[in-house]
Design a protein around this motif. Structure first.
Motif, PDB file in Angstrom:
ATOM      1  N   LEU A   4      -7.472  -5.390   1.432  1.00  0.00           N
ATOM      2  CA  LEU A   4      -7.931  -4.068   1.841  1.00  0.00           C
ATOM      3  C   LEU A   4      -9.442  -4.040   2.050  1.00  0.00           C
ATOM      4  O   LEU A   4      -9.935  -3.463   3.023  1.00  0.00           O
TER       5      LEU A   4
ATOM      6  N   ASN B  65     -12.728   2.795   4.831  1.00  0.00           N
ATOM      7  CA  ASN B  65     -11.560   3.672   4.755  1.00  0.00           C
ATOM      8  C   ASN B  65     -11.563   4.356   3.393  1.00  0.00           C
ATOM      9  O   ASN B  65     -11.219   3.741   2.382  1.00  0.00           O
TER      10      ASN B  65
ATOM     11  N   THR C 112      -6.334   3.316  -3.929  1.00  0.00           N
ATOM     12  CA  THR C 112      -5.542   2.108  -4.176  1.00  0.00           C
ATOM     13  C   THR C 112      -6.379   1.038  -4.864  1.00  0.00           C
ATOM     14  O   THR C 112      -5.950   0.410  -5.840  1.00  0.00           O
TER      15      THR C 112
ATOM     16  N   THR D  70      -3.838   0.822  10.646  1.00  0.00           N
ATOM     17  CA  THR D  70      -4.669   1.219   9.519  1.00  0.00           C
ATOM     18  C   THR D  70      -5.387   2.511   9.851  1.00  0.00           C
ATOM     19  O   THR D  70      -5.593   2.843  11.015  1.00  0.00           O
TER      20      THR D  70
ATOM     21  N   GLU E  44       1.145   4.259  -2.826  1.00  0.00           N
ATOM     22  CA  GLU E  44       0.838   5.653  -2.522  1.00  0.00           C
ATOM     23  C   GLU E  44       2.042   6.564  -2.747  1.00  0.00           C
ATOM     24  O   GLU E  44       1.886   7.736  -3.074  1.00  0.00           O
TER      25      GLU E  44
ATOM     26  N   SER F 244      -8.520   4.233   1.022  1.00  0.00           N
ATOM     27  CA  SER F 244      -8.189   2.988   0.314  1.00  0.00           C
ATOM     28  C   SER F 244      -8.822   2.918  -1.073  1.00  0.00           C
ATOM     29  O   SER F 244      -8.387   2.119  -1.908  1.00  0.00           O
TER      30      SER F 244
ATOM     31  N   VAL G 187       0.831  -1.203   0.000  1.00  0.00           N
ATOM     32  CA  VAL G 187       0.000   0.000   0.000  1.00  0.00           C
ATOM     33  C   VAL G 187       0.863   1.249   0.000  1.00  0.00           C
ATOM     34  O   VAL G 187       0.641   2.195  -0.761  1.00  0.00           O
TER      35      VAL G 187
END
Length: 392
Positions: free
Chosen positions: A365, A284, A290, A242, A182, A287, A178
């Motif tokens: 995720l 979230n 992603t 997280t 990012e 996320s 992740v």
């Protein structure tokens, strides 16, 4: 309520067709899906699903009719499959089925050498009244499914979970994946604008130079925030932190995430139905960038450059969903679950291969947000990836 008998002609023909495929050595999951569809058709049900068991949980690996939204969902199960109450899977499964008109469920355990490998579930409406003959047909089809596992032709589709130490390493790998994703976008943008300033300083003009510097500054700020997260996300015992979950606007998050895609890929995105007034999703929000990037990149890798990639969203009583659809080579039914395995890659399609981590990352995720994801072949060619998230 009427007591409709099973359709024995369809049952006979369906068994012959499915067993012919078994004898021809076709992959197990594809044939399993045919048997699940057969159960729905023969019993006149609204939908059917099969849950494959692993230690401590099960996953819906095949679903038809009104059960299709549950495809890919992970559900909990008791530790001892020998005394598994079927309603324990049903309560988690049925709660995510669209419509709410279902009133009756039949379930049957699927056994291989006295080991319960999964369970078949068929759902009926209020006007249906399944009887003893329906139970007998369920047991017959469940027996076929158990024997499919005995052939070990691509079944089970999920390996047993790794020990705790390996799971902790997977958590670290997930966090690294992740973070790497990012970091990649701001670094690429900064480098691109820096190269532009270096090579085209004079031709950019004052306004162009100021804009380039502004973008570099903004992206550098993003990098600083990401590095702060990097330093604080891992605890002393190696577990991974997280971001906090909360309500968020799914349509807005998808549009923002699409804006972060690389230029060529961003140009292929076409938004389909994004209904106004969607309820908020719970999870979230960060996320989504992603998740959409990985799904869109997978679609890009498996379709021609001049074809669109469609993104749409919707809702039902329990979940919000969004879909990423392409018009590419499609995915074989036997690979719809294997594609989520770590490092798994499809055969050579003439395009740049991936590392086999993108869909694995996506599933991890999403499941951390109590959602689920599935793949399926697109009816008119290509692949559909569907993500389900809880409603706030």
């Amino acid at each position: 309520m009427p007591d409709r008998r099973p359709d024995y002609v369809t049952l006979t023909r369906g068994q012959i067709a499915a067993l012919d495929r078994v004898n021809a050595g076709e992959p197990g999951l594809s044939v399993l899906q045919q048997f699940v569809r057969l159960a729905q058709d023969v019993l006149g049900a609204r939908g059917a699903g099969f849950a494959e068991y692993a230690t401590g949980h099960a996953r819906i690996i095949s679903a038809t009719g009104v059960c299709e939204p549950a495809l890919g969902r992970r559900v909990e199960r008791p530790g001892n499959p020998a005394v598994l109450p079927l309603d324990s899977v049903n309560s988690a499964f049925a709660g995510k089925i669209e419509g709410g008109e279902l009133r009756h469920m039949l379930g049957a355990r699927c056994e291989m050498n006295r080991i319960v490998v999964g369970s078949l579930h068929v759902y009926f409406g209020d006007d249906d009244d399944p009887g003893p003959e329906h139970h007998a047909v369920m047991e017959l089809i469940a027996g076929h499914l158990g024997r499919l596992y005995g052939r070990q032709a691509g079944l089970p589709v999920h390996p047993e979970p790794a020990p705790e130490q390996a799971l902790r390493q997977e958590d670290r790998d997930l966090w690294v994946a992740v973070t790497s994703h990012e970091l990649r976008t701001p670094v690429t943008v900064i480098k691109g604008y820096a190269d532009t300033l270096t090579n085209h300083w004079e031709t950019l003009g004052e306004a162009g130079r100021r804009e380039a510097v502004r973008v570099i500054g903004t992206r550098a700020g993003e990098l600083a925030r990401l590095l702060d997260r990097l330093l604080s996300a891992t605890t002393d015992d190696g577990s991974v932190g997280t971001s906090a979950a909360g309500p968020f606007d799914l349509a807005e998050a998808l549009r923002a995430a699409a804006g972060e895609l690389p230029g060529a890929l961003r140009g292929r995105i076409r938004f389909g139905d994004l209904p106004p007034g969607l309820p908020k999703a719970y999870g979230n929000r960060d996320s989504i960038t992603t998740i959409l990037t990985e799904l869109a990149t997978n679609a890009e890798r498996n379709s021609e450059p001049d074809t669109p990639i469609e993104v749409c969203a919707g809702t039902d009583d329990d979940t919000l969903r969004f879909r990423v659809s392409d018009q590419g080579v499609g995915i074989a039914p036997e690979n719809v679950e294997r594609a989520f395995e770590r490092y798994w890659r499809a055969g050579d399609n003439g395009r740049q291969p991936g590392a086999g981590l993108g869909l694995y990352l996506v599933r991890r995720l999403i499941e951390r947000q109590n959602g689920w994801v599935s793949l399926r072949p697109r009816d008119s060619g290509g692949t559909v990836a569907e993500v389900r998230l809880p409603r706030a």
